[in-house]
Write a protein that holds these residues in place. Structure first.
Motif, PDB file in Angstrom:
ATOM      1  N   THR A   1     -28.360 143.813 -24.527  1.00 52.90           N
ATOM      2  CA  THR A   1     -27.448 144.541 -25.422  1.00 52.90           C
ATOM      3  C   THR A   1     -27.482 146.045 -25.142  1.00 52.90           C
ATOM      4  O   THR A   1     -26.488 146.739 -25.366  1.00 52.90           O
ATOM      5  CB  THR A   1     -27.776 144.267 -26.903  1.00 52.90           C
TER       6      THR A   1
ATOM      7  N   SER B   1     -19.075 138.612 -30.521  1.00 48.66           N
ATOM      8  CA  SER B   1     -17.682 138.578 -30.969  1.00 48.66           C
ATOM      9  C   SER B   1     -17.487 137.590 -32.110  1.00 48.66           C
ATOM     10  O   SER B   1     -16.637 137.792 -32.982  1.00 48.66           O
ATOM     11  CB  SER B   1     -16.753 138.227 -29.799  1.00 48.66           C
TER      12      SER B   1
ATOM     13  N   ILE C   1     -18.366 143.998 -31.193  1.00 45.22           N
ATOM     14  CA  ILE C   1     -17.719 144.068 -29.881  1.00 45.22           C
ATOM     15  C   ILE C   1     -16.598 145.110 -29.913  1.00 45.22           C
ATOM     16  O   ILE C   1     -15.930 145.301 -30.937  1.00 45.22           O
ATOM     17  CB  ILE C   1     -17.175 142.681 -29.462  1.00 45.22           C
TER      18      ILE C   1
ATOM     19  N   ILE D   1     -20.040 146.920 -26.425  1.00 45.30           N
ATOM     20  CA  ILE D   1     -20.375 146.736 -27.832  1.00 45.30           C
ATOM     21  C   ILE D   1     -20.689 148.095 -28.446  1.00 45.30           C
ATOM     22  O   ILE D   1     -20.935 149.071 -27.732  1.00 45.30           O
ATOM     23  CB  ILE D   1     -21.594 145.790 -28.044  1.00 45.30           C
TER      24      ILE D   1
ATOM     25  N   GLN E   1     -20.202 139.025 -35.367  1.00 45.92           N
ATOM     26  CA  GLN E   1     -20.269 140.447 -35.719  1.00 45.92           C
ATOM     27  C   GLN E   1     -19.929 140.698 -37.193  1.00 45.92           C
ATOM     28  O   GLN E   1     -19.122 139.951 -37.776  1.00 45.92           O
ATOM     29  CB  GLN E   1     -19.322 141.241 -34.815  1.00 45.92           C
TER      30      GLN E   1
END
Length: 344
Positions: free
Chosen positions: A55, A30, A73, A64, A33
């Motif tokens: 991930t 977050s 995100i 995500i 990104q």
């Protein structure tokens, strides 16, 4: 919530570790990104293999999304981050840590965020976000706000989102003149940015450090500067960072004989141009224009920010300045203060 946290740690300790790791990864995405796996691994100090596995899980659950530029995100990811924040706080025992520090430091409000800035610069963003929330809750129409420079204070300004843009009668000021060469972290820059977000008025103090005493006295008598300094002395809210004395002395460009003097005097902290030893005594005051120490006792509320275990002594050195206000620090600094006080 606290009982639930303790139960989780007892019954599924490995699950708690996974939860914390996924929270850290989602939070990092977050902040940075769009970001790739390798950069994310470097930021968090986690292997790329673990990052890939985690991930993949976050992607499968739509927390995500992956684009050509990297991972980002989703709104669902933002929602889960907010929902997890309180649980992570309790799992780390931060609420109890805040209570201990409030008592030890004799400060009404202490806020501790997870992590250690010395190990992960991302934590500084969380300090800024927490400080921004406090500021948003206390600001009132008609307030005069003074703000110092620094990277952690800058994170607070970046994070700040006002509830409304109706603060035309609020005044924002730099707490002191400029510092160093990085304009983006100077108090003048941050004061103007905060004023813009508030829709408030502001004034600047375009005065460099290290002018002669005679020059400072002369400049301070200029009508524009005099008016700004008068407003600074009547501040309602002071926002400031706490620095390591020797690091700040070098950043301010103090001469080597002065830095050597600070070493001999065992200076550990710097705040708005004053240098303090661990007992809170002023050992040096750099020549600058801005808020004076004897004016601080009249300020209604202060918000201090500091991060990293290396800042523990600096925080303890200025704790006496925070009787009316709060401090936001990270877990690293908090635990180091607790250790110091226990071993004293």
């Amino acid at each position: 919530m606290r009982n639930l946290s303790l139960t989780l740690q007892k019954i599924i300790p490995e699950g708690v570790l996974t939860l914390e790791r996924r929270y850290e990864i989602l939070r990092a995405i977050s902040y940075f990104q769009p970001v790739g796996r390798r950069i994310l691994a470097n930021h968090l100090g986690i292997s790329e293999r673990i990052i890939r596995n985690e991930t993949d899980f976050l992607k499968q659950n739509v927390y995500i999304k992956v684009t050509s530029l990297g991972m980002e995100i989703t709104q669902e990811g933002h929602n889960i981050l907010q929902e997890l924040e309180g649980l992570i706080y309790d799992l780390r025992g931060l609420t109890e840590l805040e209570k201990q520090l409030s008592k030890i430091l004799n400060i009404d409000k202490v806020v501790v965020v997870p992590g250690d800035t010395d190990k992960n610069e991302m934590v500084k963003k969380d300090i800024g976000k927490a400080a921004a929330r406090i500021f948003r809750d206390i600001i009132k129409p008609g307030n005069t706000i003074a703000i110092t420079g620094g990277t952690t204070v800058a994170q607070m300004i970046n994070s700040f989102q006002p509830l409304n843009n109706n603060y035309e009668d609020v005044f924002v000021l730099p707490a002191r003149g400029s510092i160093g060469n990085k304009v983006e972290y100077q108090s003048n820059t941050l004061a103007s940015q905060l004023a813009y977000k508030l829709g408030a008025d502001y004034k600047l103090l375009n005065i460099p450090d290290h002018l002669s005493k005679k020059s400072l006295e002369s400049i301070s008598k200029e009508p524009e500067i005099k008016d700004t300094l008068q407003k600074v002395s009547n501040t309602d809210i002071l926002i400031f960072g706490i620095g390591n004395a020797l690091k700040m002395a070098k950043r301010r460009g103090l001469l080597e004989p002065v830095i050597d003097f600070l070493r001999r005097k065992e200076a550990v902290a710097e705040a708005f141009g004053y240098y303090f030893n661990l007992e809170g005594e002023i050992v040096y005051n750099s020549r600058s224009v801005g808020i004076q120490l004897d004016e601080i006792k009249n300020i209604s509320y202060m918000i201090a920010v500091a991060g990293g275990s290396s800042k523990a002594e600096a925080i303890m050195a200025v704790e006496h300045l925070l009787k009316k206000g709060c401090i936001v620090m990270d877990e690293g600094a908090a635990n180091e203060i607790i250790r110091y006080k226990r071993n004293k």
